[in-house]
Enzyme design. Sequence first.
Site, mmCIF file in Angstrom:
data_model
loop_
_atom_site.group_PDB
_atom_site.id
_atom_site.type_symbol
_atom_site.label_atom_id
_atom_site.label_comp_id
_atom_site.label_asym_id
_atom_site.label_seq_id
_atom_site.Cartn_x
_atom_site.Cartn_y
_atom_site.Cartn_z
ATOM 1 N N THR A 1 9.262 -63.815 6.207
ATOM 2 C CA THR A 1 9.923 -62.903 7.138
ATOM 3 C C THR A 1 11.110 -63.612 7.778
ATOM 4 O O THR A 1 11.050 -64.801 8.083
ATOM 5 C CB THR A 1 8.935 -62.430 8.220
ATOM 6 N N LEU B 1 6.892 -66.058 12.939
ATOM 7 C CA LEU B 1 7.175 -65.120 11.864
ATOM 8 C C LEU B 1 6.546 -65.675 10.591
ATOM 9 O O LEU B 1 6.503 -66.891 10.389
ATOM 10 C CB LEU B 1 8.691 -64.951 11.666
ATOM 11 N N ASP B 2 6.081 -64.790 9.734
ATOM 12 C CA ASP B 2 5.533 -65.224 8.448
ATOM 13 C C ASP B 2 6.594 -65.993 7.669
ATOM 14 O O ASP B 2 7.805 -65.820 7.877
ATOM 15 C CB ASP B 2 5.074 -64.020 7.622
ATOM 16 N N ARG B 3 6.147 -66.798 6.722
ATOM 17 C CA ARG B 3 7.047 -67.655 5.946
ATOM 18 C C ARG B 3 8.195 -66.870 5.313
ATOM 19 O O ARG B 3 9.337 -67.325 5.296
ATOM 20 C CB ARG B 3 6.249 -68.395 4.870
#
Length: 306
Positions: A144, A140-142
């Site tokens: 998210t 997951l993105d930082r």
Amino acid sequence: MLNTKRTGKYLELAVPEPWDGIKIAEIFKEKWGVPKKLAHQFRMEGKVLLKGERADWEMRLPAGTKIHLLLFDDMPPQVQPFYMDLGILYEDNHLLIANKPPFISTHPNSPDDNETLVNAVSAHLQTSGDGGSVQQIHRLDRDTTGAIIFAKHPLAGAILDRMLEQRAIKRTYIAVVMGTGLRKKGTINEPIGRDRHHATRRRVSKTGQEAVTHYRVLKADNKKGLTWVSCWLETGRTHQIRVHFSHIGHPLAGDLLYGGKPIFNRQALHSAKIEFKHPITLEEIVVHAAFQDNPPIFEGIEVDKI
């Protein structure tokens, strides 16, 4: 669901009635879908035992036969431990699903980057006596939040990797997008590639990789100019949801990289639900991840009803 239990470094598996007469080779290939290279390694290194002896992989096993697989061998920690409160949504001998908080990377991006979720999961496994082996299955993105799967040993990791490639792991996200007027449900089918003019951005590109996002509108607020949607992916491209909604003119709220306004302190994206068949026991796993933002971003949405 298979009848299994951990006995020291081994997993004990009892052959179920429907599998009467099955071969170990068939369990690895047909039931678990283990990659050929890893199955060959287990076979050559004698990591499957029958009555304490190296098993014959071509012998047919009657129902009730117990075999033992060397899955929990001691492995040194692969990353430096990072101790933090870890929101664990599901855990057994084979995998762990964590509820990722915002503002933390999934994995290290440089040699001195040790305060990531992978480091935190490794710390948890070491303190609980499960060793240091940890493998992220997706990321997951930082900024998210939400559910993310980690494997505790290479066999589970290899099976889950294959399941991800074959789209056998369903991930449902909740997002808040700018604007209203979206159809009640729809599909965004646009290939995604790198943006040549920006180091980290992605964009819709005819030469990009296939990317398919399905969505359903949960609620809309005309006064705020925002729409809450659930979305699920057939593919897992970098920034896929963010790129796709930006492309159709509805960037995520808080996502400054893709044109969203700074309504929230991060892009409004949460991995709310994960569904898959357990890589070893084959039971159906459904996990919901509670929202963590305060003040709330997804107010009025009940995550367990997604």
